[in-house]
Design a protein around this motif. Structure first.
Motif, PDB file in Angstrom:
ATOM      1  N   VAL A 125       9.584  20.911  -7.562  1.00 52.23           N
ATOM      2  CA  VAL A 125      10.519  20.541  -8.909  1.00 52.23           C
ATOM      3  C   VAL A 125      12.050  20.205  -8.696  1.00 52.23           C
ATOM      4  N   ARG A 126      12.611  20.705  -7.562  1.00 53.75           N
ATOM      5  CA  ARG A 126      13.984  20.361  -7.259  1.00 53.75           C
ATOM      6  C   ARG A 126      13.824  19.185  -6.288  1.00 53.75           C
ATOM      7  N   ALA A 127      12.758  18.519  -5.900  1.00 51.03           N
ATOM      8  CA  ALA A 127      12.917  17.530  -5.192  1.00 51.03           C
ATOM      9  C   ALA A 127      13.437  17.488  -3.938  1.00 51.03           C
ATOM     10  N   ARG A 128      13.382  18.675  -3.162  1.00 49.55           N
ATOM     11  CA  ARG A 128      13.945  18.941  -1.923  1.00 49.55           C
ATOM     12  C   ARG A 128      13.050  18.789  -0.664  1.00 49.55           C
ATOM     13  N   GLU A 129      13.362  18.624   0.473  1.00 41.88           N
ATOM     14  CA  GLU A 129      12.469  18.468   1.578  1.00 41.88           C
ATOM     15  C   GLU A 129      13.177  19.473   2.614  1.00 41.88           C
ATOM     16  N   LEU A 130      12.165  19.732   3.648  1.00 37.63           N
ATOM     17  CA  LEU A 130      12.703  20.424   4.417  1.00 37.63           C
ATOM     18  C   LEU A 130      12.623  19.723   5.877  1.00 37.63           C
ATOM     19  N   SER A 131      14.037  20.155   6.688  1.00 42.28           N
ATOM     20  CA  SER A 131      14.194  19.199   7.818  1.00 42.28           C
ATOM     21  C   SER A 131      13.269  20.122   8.909  1.00 42.28           C
ATOM     22  N   SER A 132      13.080  21.140   8.773  1.00 43.10           N
ATOM     23  CA  SER A 132      12.349  21.831   9.795  1.00 43.10           C
ATOM     24  C   SER A 132      11.506  22.974   9.217  1.00 43.10           C
ATOM     25  N   GLY A 133      10.743  23.610   9.788  1.00 41.70           N
ATOM     26  CA  GLY A 133       9.933  24.587   9.149  1.00 41.70           C
ATOM     27  C   GLY A 133       8.974  24.313   8.180  1.00 41.70           C
ATOM     28  N   ARG A 134       8.837  25.511   7.382  1.00 37.74           N
ATOM     29  CA  ARG A 134       7.961  25.121   6.187  1.00 37.74           C
ATOM     30  C   ARG A 134       8.586  26.002   4.840  1.00 37.74           C
ATOM     31  N   PHE A 135       8.026  25.465   3.826  1.00 39.18           N
ATOM     32  CA  PHE A 135       8.574  26.469   2.698  1.00 39.18           C
ATOM     33  C   PHE A 135       7.496  27.761   2.624  1.00 39.18           C
ATOM     34  N   PHE A 136       7.816  28.535   1.606  1.00 39.74           N
ATOM     35  CA  PHE A 136       6.739  29.777   1.699  1.00 39.74           C
ATOM     36  C   PHE A 136       5.533  29.683   0.733  1.00 39.74           C
ATOM     37  N   THR A 137       5.039  30.409   1.074  1.00 42.99           N
ATOM     38  CA  THR A 137       3.218  30.063   0.567  1.00 42.99           C
ATOM     39  C   THR A 137       3.360  30.803  -0.668  1.00 42.99           C
ATOM     40  N   ALA A 138       2.115  30.452  -1.608  1.00 47.40           N
ATOM     41  CA  ALA A 138       1.772  31.472  -2.828  1.00 47.40           C
ATOM     42  C   ALA A 138       1.657  33.001  -2.262  1.00 47.40           C
ATOM     43  N   ALA A 139       0.991  33.275  -1.114  1.00 46.79           N
ATOM     44  CA  ALA A 139       0.556  34.412  -0.727  1.00 46.79           C
ATOM     45  C   ALA A 139       2.064  35.104  -0.550  1.00 46.79           C
ATOM     46  N   GLU A 140       2.860  34.562   0.051  1.00 40.86           N
ATOM     47  CA  GLU A 140       4.158  35.031   0.223  1.00 40.86           C
ATOM     48  C   GLU A 140       4.924  35.417  -0.828  1.00 40.86           C
ATOM     49  N   VAL A 141       4.777  34.529  -1.918  1.00 41.71           N
ATOM     50  CA  VAL A 141       5.360  34.952  -3.221  1.00 41.71           C
ATOM     51  C   VAL A 141       4.684  36.159  -3.735  1.00 41.71           C
ATOM     52  N   GLU A 142       3.450  35.984  -3.746  1.00 38.96           N
ATOM     53  CA  GLU A 142       2.699  37.295  -4.003  1.00 38.96           C
ATOM     54  C   GLU A 142       3.213  38.746  -3.535  1.00 38.96           C
ATOM     55  N   GLN A 143       3.193  38.482  -2.260  1.00 34.54           N
ATOM     56  CA  GLN A 143       3.475  39.745  -1.409  1.00 34.54           C
ATOM     57  C   GLN A 143       4.970  40.057  -1.341  1.00 34.54           C
ATOM     58  N   ALA A 144       6.041  39.106  -1.986  1.00 42.01           N
ATOM     59  CA  ALA A 144       7.357  39.201  -1.681  1.00 42.01           C
ATOM     60  C   ALA A 144       7.565  39.422  -0.243  1.00 42.01           C
ATOM     61  N   ALA A 145       7.229  38.385   0.554  1.00 45.44           N
ATOM     62  CA  ALA A 145       7.322  38.649   1.874  1.00 45.44           C
ATOM     63  C   ALA A 145       8.779  38.461   2.271  1.00 45.44           C
ATOM     64  N   ARG A 146       9.148  38.976   3.339  1.00 42.18           N
ATOM     65  CA  ARG A 146      10.438  38.881   3.984  1.00 42.18           C
ATOM     66  C   ARG A 146      10.806  37.665   4.654  1.00 42.18           C
ATOM     67  N   VAL A 147      10.733  36.490   3.935  1.00 40.57           N
ATOM     68  CA  VAL A 147      10.910  35.280   4.619  1.00 40.57           C
ATOM     69  C   VAL A 147      12.023  34.628   3.807  1.00 40.57           C
TER      70      VAL A 147
END
Lengths: 236, 409
Positions: B135-157
């Motif tokens: 939505v914010r049209a951002r890109e990542l220069s390295s690594g990855r964005f968090f996944t739906a599962a991580e959002v679900e679990q409120a992961a520490r990322v």
């Protein structure tokens, strides 16, 4: 006026009953009250008269700087008495070479640039202008002063530059208005001798002056008094 | 006398009176350079705003709590609490209710202190969902964005902005996989955002820590389901206004309020640009007005000095006329001289304006953008001023009679 040669009998200046009235409010002043005169090609004519005689008014009309209120003025066969300002400017440019008492040179321009001015307004090409200006300066004996500014020249030399400027456009008449009024006696003699020379080479010269000894050099003197031609003196 | 001759004569006259010419031009120089700078400042500010707002994403609706529709200012919901909730976001995400929304990203924002090793850095903590990055049209220069599962679990990322990385980690080693702590809670860095390319002064687009929404709630100790902003991306540019209508109707319905009492505001990028520009424009018009007055004064200065010049050169004019210059030639000569002064003033003014545009941003922190149109317009204006204010002196000169002019001392 039955001089020798056909050219000598062609009238360059024909003035017929010229009158000039100045108006200032309700006051009218008649500066010229009916002047008739003819000047032939190659003549050297002096117009003399005291100040206030109408001499300057006549000189302005002869020089196409002003038009008469009444009467006719033919210059080189062309009626200039009813011309517009722009037409008068062209007539001055082609037919008249002015020499003024005050020299009237532009101080910022070198001699040759002053001399070429009439050619500028005649539309002569640049290269031609310089050549002709230099020739005219040589003609008046200032071939070595071509690039000097007026401030670097003596009064007599400045007036000779002015004469060169009057010559350069090959006008019908050279109209000199008190040309020696601002000069010392040595320069006066030099300038008058120059006019004599020009006359000898066939130029038509009209000299306006109040000094009789200056007028004596001319072949004919017209005496103006109170706006009228009072007398005509022909040199013996 | 040809135009080329007239032009040369004009240049000569200007060169012959250098000081006077410079003084004549001064007013125009100042006027033109201030016009160039004010227009450039206004343009620069608008460009900056446009760039920042474009960098938010594309086809974006920004739903924020509170109302700005009433002229009396913001209308809050209940107290200071946000009126937008996760339920609102979920409803907008329902493709049956809002068919024209492609993605929804509810977002919370708060300020936190990040610690990496010995280094400590305060930045904004953005809690959101997986769609934020699109939505914010951002890109990542390295690594990855968090996944739906991580959002679900409120992961520490955590995903860090590039400026944040620069503040926290020194050295060439990638921060991905390392740990940062917030209030003693360790979070694993899983990705680094690319620069948004629009970080102006005071902007935090490149300095933020993005975590799953639930994680943000835990970290800030907030139990409520309120969010600070809901970003909605419309499916296409031409469905943006449909999406706007749908979201608006939905939220009014969910909140049980009339349109006039809406406790939320939906902004589009265009509306944001307009709001920002409206403020800028007022200022630009004001400054341009002052610049226009100084131009007028400059023009009158040209006229003044040209009149003085005519008086000073009265004998020269008389002589030139006696030697055959027609009134037209004389008028043209003075007009050309005045327009040359105007033109030269304009060009110098533009040069000073452009030089100012190089220096000024460093001094006041505002970008100045000089457009070609403004530059040509300014030079044209200066030329027109020279001509306009040269007409009167030129016709004065043209009207002089040679006898009077020659006789004057």
């Amino acid at each position: 006026m039955s001089a020798g040669g056909a050219a000598r009998t062609t009238p360059v200046v024909e003035v017929e009953d010229v009158r000039k009235t100045y108006r200032s409010g309700t006051i009218e002043f008649e500066a010229l009250r009916g002047i008739d005169m003819r000047i032939n090609q190659g003549e050297y004519v002096a117009v003399i008269g005291p100040s206030g005689s109408g001499k300057s008014t006549l000189m302005n009309i002869l020089g196409c700087l002003d038009v008469p209120t009444e009467g006719r003025y033919l210059l080189g066969g062309e009626d200039v008495s009813r011309m517009s300002e722009a037409e008068l400017a062209h007539a001055r440019n082609r037919r008249i070479g002015f020499v003024f008492q005050q020299f009237n040179l532009l101080p910022s321009l070198p001699a040759w640039r002053n001399v070429e001015l009439p050619l500028v307004y005649a539309g002569v090409a640049r290269a031609d202008r310089r050549a002709r200006a230099v020739r005219a300066l040589e003609r008046v004996g200032l071939g070595d002063r071509v690039n000097n500014r007026p401030g670097e020249l003596s009064g007599g030399q400045q007036q000779r530059v002015a004469v060169a400027r009057a010559l350069v456009g090959e006008p019908d008449i050279i109209l000199a208005d008190e040309p020696t009024g601002n000069l010392d006696s040595a320069s006066t003699t030099a300038v008058l001798e120059l006019l004599d020379e020009l006359h000898a080479s066939g130029r038509t010269i009209v000299l306006i002056t109040h000094e009789h000894d200056v007028a004596e050099r001319a072949g004919r003197s017209l005496v103006i008094r109170d706006g009228l031609l009072a007398d005509e003196l022909v040199a013996s | 006398m040809s135009w080329a001759e007239t032009l040369r004569a004009g240049l000569e006259a200007i060169r012959a009176h250098r000081l006077r010419s410079v003084l004549t031009m001064l007013g125009i120089v100042i006027g033109i350079s201030s016009v160039i700078l004010t227009v450039g400042l206004g343009q620069g500010a608008q460009d900056q705003v446009r760039k920042q707002i474009d960098a938010l994403g594309s086809n974006l609706l920004i739903v924020s709590p509170g109302s700005t529709t009433s002229s009396t200012g913001m209308r809050g919901g209940f107290g200071s609490a946000s009126t937008l909730t996760l339920q609102d976001a979920a409803a907008i995400g329902d493709s049956d209710v809002v068919p024209d929304a492609a993605a929804v990203a509810p977002t919370t924002t708060s300020s936190v202190s990040l610690v990496a090793g010995e280094t400590n850095w305060t930045t904004s903590l953005v809690g959101t969902t997986t769609s934020w990055v699109d939505v914010r049209a951002r890109e990542l220069s390295s690594g990855r964005f968090f996944t739906a599962a991580e959002v679900e679990q409120a992961a520490r990322v955590v995903v860090l902005g590039p400026d944040t990385v620069a503040e926290l980690f020194s050295g060439p080693t990638s921060p991905v996989g390392q740990t940062v702590t917030i209030d003693g809670t360790p979070l694993t860095v899983i990705g680094v955002l690319s620069s948004s390319g629009a970080s102006g002064s005071g902007q935090t687009e490149d300095d933020q820590a993005v975590v799953p929404l639930g994680t943000a709630k835990q970290l800030t100790g907030s139990a409520s389901s309120s969010v600070s902003t809901i970003y909605v991306e419309a499916s296409a540019a031409d469905t943006l206004s449909a999406a706007y209508q749908e979201v608006n109707a939905l939220l009014l319905n969910l909140h049980g309020v009339e349109a006039a009492e809406a406790d939320f505001t939906i902004a589009t990028q265009d509306s944001l640009v307009e709001t920002a520009n409206a403020t800028n424009e007022t200022l630009t018009v004001l400054l341009a007005g002052i610049a226009a007055i100084s131009l007028l004064v400059g023009g009158i200065g040209v006229m003044n000095i040209m009149l003085v010049s005519v008086t000073e050169r009265i004998r020269e004019i008389g002589l030139r006329k006696a030697l055959g210059a027609t009134p037209t030639v004389i008028r043209r000569q003075f007009l050309v001289e005045a327009s040359l002064l105007g033109l030269a003033g304009g060009v110098i003014g533009v040069l000073i304006g452009i030089a100012g545009a190089q220096v000024l941003p460093g001094l006041i922190g505002q970008p100045v953008s000089i457009s070609l149109v403004a530059t040509l317009g300014a030079i044209g204006t200066a030329l027109a001023l020279g001509i306009g204010f040269g007409v009167y002196p030129a016709s004065r000169a043209a009207r002089l009679t040679p006898i009077d002019a020659l006789r004057s001392e």
